[in-house]
Structure formats: structure tokens, C-alpha cells
Design a protein around this motif. Structure first.
Motif, short mmCIF file in Angstrom:
data_model
loop_
_atom_site.label_atom_id
_atom_site.label_comp_id
_atom_site.label_asym_id
_atom_site.label_seq_id
_atom_site.Cartn_x
_atom_site.Cartn_y
_atom_site.Cartn_z
N LEU A 157 93.40 -33.75 -22.92
CA LEU A 157 92.29 -35.11 -22.88
C LEU A 157 92.32 -35.58 -24.31
O LEU A 157 92.39 -36.67 -24.63
CB LEU A 157 91.17 -34.69 -22.57
N VAL A 158 92.59 -34.72 -25.28
CA VAL A 158 92.26 -35.14 -26.85
C VAL A 158 93.80 -35.10 -27.60
O VAL A 158 94.27 -33.94 -27.32
CB VAL A 158 91.40 -34.35 -27.59
N ASP A 159 94.05 -36.20 -28.19
CA ASP A 159 95.45 -36.04 -28.82
C ASP A 159 95.17 -35.43 -30.10
O ASP A 159 96.06 -34.71 -30.54
CB ASP A 159 95.99 -37.39 -28.85
N SER A 160 94.35 -36.00 -30.74
CA SER A 160 94.29 -35.69 -32.37
C SER A 160 93.10 -36.24 -32.87
O SER A 160 92.29 -36.91 -32.24
CB SER A 160 95.39 -36.39 -32.99
N ILE A 161 92.74 -35.59 -34.01
CA ILE A 161 91.47 -36.03 -34.99
C ILE A 161 92.08 -36.65 -36.11
O ILE A 161 92.95 -36.05 -36.90
CB ILE A 161 90.73 -34.84 -35.25
N ARG A 162 91.86 -37.89 -36.35
CA ARG A 162 92.32 -38.61 -37.54
C ARG A 162 91.29 -39.32 -38.51
O ARG A 162 90.13 -39.42 -38.41
CB ARG A 162 93.31 -39.78 -36.96
N ASP A 163 91.59 -39.56 -39.84
CA ASP A 163 90.66 -39.86 -40.65
C ASP A 163 90.86 -41.58 -40.56
O ASP A 163 91.47 -42.10 -39.81
CB ASP A 163 90.79 -39.51 -42.19
#
Length: 552
Positions: free
Chosen positions: A434-440
Motif C-alpha cells: 500500500l505504501v511505496d516510499s517516504i520522501r522529503d
């Protein structure tokens, strides 16, 4: 005057001069070195912050389309002591702001102290239609405030919501990733007040939130357009329901919706509606005949049956005094029937016989291989693992409840989507994401949830046989209303489990197209009727609408 008295006077004079000298130095030091500090402190005591932004990070779809922070809410700050034409300004404001009228506004404007903030009607669209004059604008500051949620937002159960008091995530992905999403609070509207708590006209300050103060962004696998389609069709669900769409090739969740829905902008009201804050995609329910897929897989893997094996259905069967009925009981049963026909027509008596031959232990083992009874873990809080009966429970008459997906067989729609995706991938289980990535805020990756295979669950032979059976079920069986030739055919299994006199747990789980599956779609509906009535048509409509969009 005596000499001693003169000495005392001189001593006091010296002490006085020294004291004055030290005070002069201190004052000089303050004026030269502390002047700015004390001036700022004095000003800060007179500055009032009216509006702050939390600079919370975005939650984005796979293409960068935001699910939150999509709009800015237009508002007006009113400073009564700066208003010249009280009656005229009150009259004009009453036409463009929410939650008040002309008389209340005029009373408030006549009290010259403090300030008020009002939300503009229709997000400020009416403002340009008002015949303003210059004096009506005096004492008014129009500004925009970031709006986290919309009344008609989508993917609400996935996104969750924040607490109004401190903007902390308390549900959904807002809760899971609160630490990453949280930004630095920043003033976007402030005013300077005089000693009488009146606004100093020249002391109004507005500014935009700084990008450097924003929290991180969460990038999802959801597709905004596909999610919009699913949300539209989710409105057809009954008292409770869920729909999930998965990309077969990658295991990415493309859309996920739960009903009843809720308004993210009014959580207090939502709390009054039973069950609307619960995400039914990750809550367990009796699976009904969809569980026959598990029984079939176990029987095929262990060489117990083949599709052309013959059975006979009398309309019902008994296991140690427990009667299990087929829906054809009133007409004398299905009669002579092959296993592939029994699968397509969802014949209960045939499946009880197959389950008895296979054994409850082997069926339970297969269920666990498919991931039933275990959390899928897609970062949504409060996912339930569901339940499976113990081996002891399926000895004797309990075998019937097991193969028919009744009793303590409790499965989430997400687990069903996981199982169907495995079959569509010829027996290879994909990690659902469901979640691909965390990005700034500069799109640099902070953390990434990589795609991966989780190994083979069933043999290629068993998977291909299951796919043929699922295709036959939609071509000429209980899921016939889901068949769509134009998209390359569909495949799937119906299921209905009776919960109460008024509520059935209704399922359809399938995929399309038949030969090269692209998407798995699971529909769960708690309501009246059967799956062919209240789940299959929803599946069909979603497939037709999905074909109108391009998912990248």
C-alpha cells in the motif's frame, strides 16, 4: 561641623557617585547591546498569532496526486477597531461568510476590541460578486489557510485523520507515519495589539509556510483515478462493505475503500455513526463459499480429486447428524455432477464430500499457506489477523463449516485479495504493498518499501487448474453476471455466509482478463440478498470503468 561628620558625608557621596556610575554603565550597556532584544520581547508581548500552519507532509498517490492538502480554505480576519463603516461592512460580510448574520456581525464590529476569523462561503466565490467600496475593506484581511481534508475526500479509511487539538495523526496512515508527516509549526497570520487590545493597522503580518519546514511525504501505490472509481461503486454496498483492487504483476494495491464512509472534516459527527470509522478492508468476516478455493487447492495439491471426477448431489448431506444443504435442495439437488461443474455452481454437498476426503488438517494447512489467519501488514493500524478453526474443531461435523467458510473461518477482504493475487500469479505469492516510499520535500527517498515475491504457495499445475475453474464459474456458474467478453473474460468465485436474519456476508473475488490477469478485485458486502445480486454486479461495473483509465 565635626571632622567625623564631614568624612561620613564624603563617604556617602562617593558611594552615591559609584552607584550612579554603575547604573549609567548598565543603562548604556542595555541601550547599546540589549536594545534590540528588549524591543523584540516587548513587541512579542503585543503580537497575537491568529493562524498557524503545521506544514504537515502530503500523502500522495503513485503519480504524485495528493489525497490530503489538496485545497486552501479562504477566510477573512476582521479587526473591529479598524472598521470605519460598521453597518455597511456587516451587511457585506453577512453575504460571504459562514455561520453568522448581519445583526450579529454588526454587534461584534461595534465592540472595537480583539478580532474574529470567518470562513468564506463557497470558498470565496461570492466575494467578487459583492459591490464593495473602499471603506468596506477597512479592517479586513483576506487570506488562505491550507485545508488538510475535503468533505468529499477519497480513500478516507486509508488516509485516516488527525486530531484537531494538536494535529497529531490518530487513524490510518496519518497515525502510522505521524512522526514523518509532522512538520514545524509556523505563523501565517499575526497582528500587533495596543494596550487596549485593539489592532494596530500597520501591525498585520501574513506569509506563506516555508517549504523547509514541511514534513515528509508518504507515496502510496494507490491510483487516484482508480480509487475514485472504486469509491463511486462502494456507495452501492450495504450496511458494511469493502472493495480492494490489486495489480496482479506487482502486488500493488491500486484502490481500497470501506463503507460506511465518514467525513474527515467532521470527526465528532462521524463518531456518532456506528462503524463508519472502521476499515472493513482489514477486519475479518465469514468467507462463505469463496473458501471453497482453499479446499480445492488442498485437494488438488494432495491428489485427492481432479476436475472431471464425478459426484452426486441429493440436495443435502449429513456429517454425524449435522445437515449441510445445497441451494438446489428444493429441486432435488444437482444430481450427477463433475467437480468442475460443482465448483462453478458452488455445490455445497459436493464440497463437503471433497473436504472429508481431503481432511481438515490439509485444508487448514493450505489456508495458512495462502496467508489466511495472519496479518498482511500493509502499514494500516489495527489490521486483524482473522481466525481459523483448530484441527480438533474440523474433525467430524466441523469439516462442513470449514469447507463452506462458516463458523470460526474469519477472513479479511485484504487476505482474500492476497490469495486471489497468488492464484492469478500461477501460485507465486506477491508482497502486497500500500505504501511505496517516504520522501522529503525535495523528493529524495528516505525509506522505500520494495516489491518482492514471497515464494511459491501452490504448484503451477494446481494454480492453472484453479484458474480454469474460476473462469468457468464466471462463464457459466454462479458468477456468470461478472463475465465480460470485451475485456478478455473474467474469473472469480462467489460466496455468501448468513450472519443474521437480516444480514448476509456477500463476497465476490476475482480477476481479469482470464489469460493474462492484470487486476484482482475483491468485493465484500454485508447486506441482504446473495453475491450474484449484490457483489457480482459491483465487480462487473468496476471492471468496465477501470478499462476507461490508464494506470501508470
Amino acid at each position: 561641623m565635626g571632622i567625623h561628620k564631614i568624612k561620613r558625608i564624603l563617604s556617602l557621596a562617593v558611594i552615591f557617585l559609584i552607584t550612579m556610575f554603575m547604573l549609567t554603565i548598565k543603562i548604556g550597556y542595555i541601550q547599546l547591546h540589549k536594545n534590540r532584544t528588549f524591543t523584540l520581547e516587548a513587541m512579542e508581548q503585543r503580537i497575537r498569532t491568529l493562524v498557524q500552519t503545521d506544514n504537515r507532509g502530503d500523502i500522495l498517490d503513485r503519480n504524485g496526486i495528493p489525497f490530503a492538502n489538496r485545497t486552501k480554505e479562504k477566510k477573512v480576519a476582521v479587526f473591529p477597531n479598524c472598521v470605519y463603516d460598521t453597518a455597511g461592512t456587516a451587511r457585506m460580510l453577512s453575504k460571504i461568510v459562514e455561520g453568522t448574520d448581519k445583526d450579529k456581525l454588526e454587534t461584534r464590529l461595534n465592540n472595537k476590541k480583539g478580532f474574529e476569523i470567518y470562513t468564506l462561503k463557497d470558498n470565496g466565490k461570492l466575494t467578487s460578486e459583492i459591490p464593495w467600496n473602499k471603506r468596506n475593506f477597512e479592517g479586513l484581511i483576506f487570506f488562505e489557510q491550507p485545508k488538510r481534508y475535503e468533505k468529499d475526500g477519497i480513500a478516507n479509511h486509508v488516509i485516516g485523520y488527525t486530531r484537531a487539538s494538536d494535529n497529531k495523526g490518530v487513524a490510518g496512515l496519518e497515525y502510522t507515519f505521524n512522526e514523518f508527516l509532522t512538520g514545524k509549526r509556523e505563523d501565517i497570520l499575526s497582528v500587533m495589539m495596543d494596550a487596549g487590545n485593539r489592532v494596530i493597522p500597520s501591525g498585520v503580518s501574513t506569509k506563506e509556510g516555508s517549504p523547509s519546514h514541511r514534513g515528509s511525504n508518504i507515496v502510496l501505490t494507490l491510483d487516484y483515478n482508480a480509487q475514485s472509481i472504486v469509491e463511486q461503486h462502494a456507495e452501492k454496498l450495504g450496511q458494511r462493505g469493502a472493495i480492494i483492487v490489486v495489480d496482479v504483476k506487482t502486488g500493488d494495491i491500486i484502490a481500497m475503500a470501506s463503507r460506511p464512509n465518514f467525513d474527515q472534516t467532521n470527526i465528532n459527527k462521524a463518531s456518532e455513526v456506528s462503524g463508519c470509522l472502521l476499515n472493513n478492508c482489514i477486519l475479518p468476516y465469514q468467507l462463505g463459499s469463496v473458501f471453497k478455493i482453499v479446499t480445492t487447492a488442498a485437494a488438488l495439491e494432495n491428489g485427492i480429486i481432479s476436475p472431471k471426477n464425478n459426484f452426486y448431489c441429493h440436495g443435502s448431506t449429513s456429517v454425524q447428524g449435522w445437515k449441510y444443504q445445497c441451494y438446489t435442495e428444493d429441486v432435488g439437488g444437482c444430481g450427477h455432477i463433475t467437480f468442475e461443474e460443482a465448483f462453478a455452481r458452488s455445490c455445497n454437498t459436493t464440497f463437503v464430500q471433497v473436504a472429508q476426503r481431503t481432511g481438515g488438517d490439509k485444508i487448514l494447512d493450505m489456508a495458512k499457506k495462502f496467508g489466511l489467519g495472519q496479518k498482511v501488514n500493509i502499514f494500516l493500524p489495527w489490521e486483524r489477523e482473522g481466525s481459523l478453526p483448530s484441527v480438533m474443531e474440523v474433525q467430524g461435523p466441523g469439516i462442513g463449516n470449514l469447507t463452506l467458510g462458516q463458523g470460526s473461518v474469519q477472513v479479511t477482504p485484504l487476505q482474500v485479495a492476497d490469495m486471489i493475487t497468488t492464484i492469478a500469479n500461477n501460485g507465486i505469492r506477491k508482497k502486497l504493498r500500500l505504501v511505496d516510499s517516504i520522501r522529503d520535500n525535495k523528493d529524495n527517498i528516505i525509506a522505500e518499501n520494495l516489491k518482492s515475491d514471497m515464494g511459491r504457495v501452490i504448484s503451477i499445475s494446481t494454480a492453472l487448474t484453479l484458474k480454469r475453474l474460476l473462469a468457468k464459474a464466471t462463464l457459466e456458474g454462479t458468477g456468470a453476471n461478472a463475465y465480460i467478453k470485451e475485456v478478455g473474460g473474467t474469473a472469480g468465485k462467489t460466496g455468501t455466509a448468513k450472519f443474521s436474519e437480516d444480514i448476509n456476508y456477500i463476497w465476490f473475488a476475482g480477476y481479469y482478463p482470464v489469460d493474462r490477469p492484470k487486476y484482482v478485485i475483491v468485493v465484500f458486502n454485508a447486506g441482504q440478498g446473495s453475491s450474484s445480486q449484490n457483489a457480482v454486479p459491483i465487480f462487473r461495473d468496476i471492471v468496465l470503468d477501470m478499462e476507461k483509465i490508464v494506470i501508470e
